[in-house]
Scaffold this motif. Structure first.
Motif, PDB file in Angstrom:
ATOM      1  N   GLN A   1       1.062  -0.749  -0.567  1.00 40.92           N
ATOM      2  CA  GLN A   1      -0.063   0.291  -0.211  1.00 40.92           C
ATOM      3  C   GLN A   1       1.053   1.317   0.048  1.00 40.92           C
ATOM      4  N   VAL A   2       1.811   1.694   0.765  1.00 42.35           N
ATOM      5  CA  VAL A   2       2.882   2.402   1.120  1.00 42.35           C
ATOM      6  C   VAL A   2       3.354   2.169  -1.062  1.00 42.35           C
ATOM      7  N   ILE A   3       4.184   1.582  -1.525  1.00 40.17           N
ATOM      8  CA  ILE A   3       4.254   1.300  -2.842  1.00 40.17           C
ATOM      9  C   ILE A   3       3.351   2.194  -3.382  1.00 40.17           C
ATOM     10  N   ALA A   4       1.761   1.880  -3.522  1.00 39.96           N
ATOM     11  CA  ALA A   4       0.889   2.227  -4.116  1.00 39.96           C
ATOM     12  C   ALA A   4       0.523   3.356  -4.034  1.00 39.96           C
ATOM     13  N   ASP A   5       0.509   3.856  -2.790  1.00 37.53           N
ATOM     14  CA  ASP A   5      -0.087   5.086  -2.332  1.00 37.53           C
ATOM     15  C   ASP A   5       1.790   6.480  -2.821  1.00 37.53           C
ATOM     16  N   LEU A   6       2.761   5.634  -2.664  1.00 40.49           N
ATOM     17  CA  LEU A   6       3.530   6.535  -3.334  1.00 40.49           C
ATOM     18  C   LEU A   6       3.825   6.897  -4.140  1.00 40.49           C
ATOM     19  N   ALA A   7       3.294   5.293  -5.636  1.00 42.12           N
ATOM     20  CA  ALA A   7       3.357   6.102  -7.044  1.00 42.12           C
ATOM     21  C   ALA A   7       1.419   7.358  -7.673  1.00 42.12           C
ATOM     22  N   GLN A   8       0.916   6.960  -6.525  1.00 34.38           N
ATOM     23  CA  GLN A   8      -0.443   8.244  -6.810  1.00 34.38           C
ATOM     24  C   GLN A   8      -0.105   8.961  -6.993  1.00 34.38           C
ATOM     25  N   ASP A   9       0.628   9.788  -6.065  1.00 35.69           N
ATOM     26  CA  ASP A   9       0.840  11.082  -5.280  1.00 35.69           C
ATOM     27  C   ASP A   9       2.034  11.565  -5.507  1.00 35.69           C
ATOM     28  N   GLY A  10       2.999  10.832  -6.889  1.00 33.46           N
ATOM     29  CA  GLY A  10       3.795  10.967  -8.114  1.00 33.46           C
ATOM     30  C   GLY A  10       5.197  10.827  -6.762  1.00 33.46           C
ATOM     31  N   ASP A  11       5.513  10.558  -6.660  1.00 30.84           N
ATOM     32  CA  ASP A  11       6.855  10.476  -5.620  1.00 30.84           C
ATOM     33  C   ASP A  11       6.596   8.526  -5.660  1.00 30.84           C
ATOM     34  N   PRO A  12       6.898   8.392  -6.917  1.00 31.80           N
ATOM     35  CA  PRO A  12       7.002   6.878  -6.755  1.00 31.80           C
ATOM     36  C   PRO A  12       8.403   5.493  -6.259  1.00 31.80           C
ATOM     37  N   ALA A  13       8.351   4.863  -5.432  1.00 37.34           N
ATOM     38  CA  ALA A  13       9.359   3.867  -4.865  1.00 37.34           C
ATOM     39  C   ALA A  13      10.605   3.782  -5.275  1.00 37.34           C
ATOM     40  N   GLY A  14      11.871   4.600  -5.289  1.00 37.87           N
ATOM     41  CA  GLY A  14      13.328   4.328  -5.848  1.00 37.87           C
ATOM     42  C   GLY A  14      13.871   3.231  -4.994  1.00 37.87           C
ATOM     43  N   SER A  15      13.540   2.637  -4.148  1.00 35.99           N
ATOM     44  CA  SER A  15      14.068   1.195  -3.532  1.00 35.99           C
ATOM     45  C   SER A  15      13.767   0.933  -2.534  1.00 35.99           C
ATOM     46  N   VAL A  16      13.459  -0.709  -2.539  1.00 31.86           N
ATOM     47  CA  VAL A  16      12.797  -1.473  -1.613  1.00 31.86           C
ATOM     48  C   VAL A  16      14.321  -2.175  -1.157  1.00 31.86           C
ATOM     49  N   SER A  17      14.306  -2.177   0.513  1.00 40.12           N
ATOM     50  CA  SER A  17      15.776  -3.333   0.959  1.00 40.12           C
ATOM     51  C   SER A  17      14.615  -4.191   1.863  1.00 40.12           C
ATOM     52  N   PHE A  18      16.139  -5.497   2.148  1.00 45.76           N
ATOM     53  CA  PHE A  18      15.019  -6.440   3.001  1.00 45.76           C
ATOM     54  C   PHE A  18      16.192  -6.708   3.947  1.00 45.76           C
ATOM     55  N   SER A  19      16.153  -6.664   5.542  1.00 44.71           N
ATOM     56  CA  SER A  19      17.404  -6.415   6.148  1.00 44.71           C
ATOM     57  C   SER A  19      16.595  -7.852   6.966  1.00 44.71           C
ATOM     58  N   LEU A  20      18.066  -8.693   6.411  1.00 44.28           N
ATOM     59  CA  LEU A  20      18.017 -10.382   6.535  1.00 44.28           C
ATOM     60  C   LEU A  20      18.565 -10.749   8.354  1.00 44.28           C
ATOM     61  N   ALA A  21      18.130 -11.362   9.490  1.00 40.81           N
ATOM     62  CA  ALA A  21      18.860 -11.970   9.836  1.00 40.81           C
ATOM     63  C   ALA A  21      19.562 -12.427   9.688  1.00 40.81           C
ATOM     64  N   GLY A  22      21.238 -12.802  10.826  1.00 41.23           N
ATOM     65  CA  GLY A  22      22.198 -13.919  10.430  1.00 41.23           C
ATOM     66  C   GLY A  22      22.366 -14.897  11.043  1.00 41.23           C
ATOM     67  N   ALA A  23      22.994 -15.540  10.516  1.00 41.48           N
ATOM     68  CA  ALA A  23      22.995 -17.276  10.590  1.00 41.48           C
ATOM     69  C   ALA A  23      22.807 -17.436  12.461  1.00 41.48           C
ATOM     70  N   ASN A  24      24.453 -16.532  12.946  1.00 37.78           N
ATOM     71  CA  ASN A  24      24.452 -17.016  14.609  1.00 37.78           C
ATOM     72  C   ASN A  24      24.448 -15.550  14.725  1.00 37.78           C
ATOM     73  N   GLY A  25      23.061 -14.881  14.920  1.00 36.93           N
ATOM     74  CA  GLY A  25      22.646 -13.955  15.374  1.00 36.93           C
ATOM     75  C   GLY A  25      23.056 -12.729  15.345  1.00 36.93           C
TER      76      GLY A  25
END
Length: 252
Positions: free
Chosen positions: A221-245
């Motif tokens: 919804q955030v991405i859709a709202d940005l596009a509707q407001d003329g300010d499209p998403a520049g990037s989407v990033s994912f922070s992942l948990a590590g194997a050992n914490g």
């Protein structure tokens, strides 16, 4: 996660000697258009372009399919998932219609050929996949074991860390945060996503067979709202948990 061939005519070429009393049945795209296949399992030797040979491979030949990659030169699927996705059922003719679902009670699980090869080597079980993004011969590569980190497409500088990985069928990861940054510099962060790699009920998965990036509805919804407001998403990033914490790193 099965190795399955689209051409039903292969069954007569393979012959009855390699037939088993079991079948593969997989349905995809839950909630959407019926997508999947069913077909008998066969077991025997297979040779793969590049010199790789499987001596006792279990593979399926589709007897009915819908919306599977069986056009434009593609001839089937293969997977390197875990045993929860490698189920075998007692053979039964399910007919030509896909969408009724698979049998309820599996007879057991099979080890598909590429996982079989990784386990046979006795190494760290490394897997590398490269795809150019185009269709055609020589547009993709599959690397096993040491070759996964020793090939022209691997860049050690691009490695962000070793992520915590679940092995309950899919390759499950623990996504800690999803960040959306707009073209004009605004940012939004979604956290508390409850991804649990040890649970099939709360899995966040990495799936090379899914041709889309699927995010929670709130992020969508955030991405859709940005596009509707003329300010499209520049990037989407994912922070992942590590194997050992701790954190493994951020993937954009």
């Amino acid at each position: 996660s099965t190795l399955a061939f689209c051409d039903s005519g292969l069954a007569s070429q393979v012959g009855a000697a390699l037939r088993t009393d079991y079948m593969s049945c997989n349905m995809y795209n839950p909630g959407g258009a019926p997508t999947g296949y069913w077909g008998r399992f066969y077991q025997g030797a297979l040779n793969v372009s590049g010199g790789l040979e499987f001596h006792h491979a279990a593979y399926s030949i589709m007897e009915a399919e819908k919306h599977m990659p069986c056009t434009d030169g593609f001839q089937g699927i293969f997977g390197v998932g875990f045993r929860q996705l490698d189920l075998a059922f007692d053979y039964a003719d399910l007919g030509p219609t896909i969408g009724k679902g698979c049998p309820a009670d599996p007879a057991g699980a099979v080890v598909q050929p590429f996982m079989q090869e990784l386990q046979r080597e006795g190494g760290p079980e490394l897997l590398g996949i490269y795809w150019s993004g185009a269709m055609g011969d020589d547009e993709g590569r599959l690397y096993l074991e040491g070759a996964a980190r020793s090939n022209p497409h691997y860049s050690e500088a691009a490695v962000v860390g070793q992520a915590r990985l679940g092995e309950l069928g899919y390759y499950s990861v623990a996504v800690q945060e999803i960040a959306v940054t707009s073209a004009m510099g605004g940012s939004w962060i979604a956290s508390g996503l409850s991804c649990d790699p040890e649970s099939t009920e709360a899995a966040c998965i990495m799936d090379t067979g899914t041709p889309a990036l699927v995010v929670p509805r709130g992020v969508e919804q955030v991405i859709a709202d940005l596009a509707q407001d003329g300010d499209p998403a520049g990037s989407v990033s994912f922070s992942l948990a590590g194997a050992n914490g701790g954190a493994a790193g951020k993937v954009s």
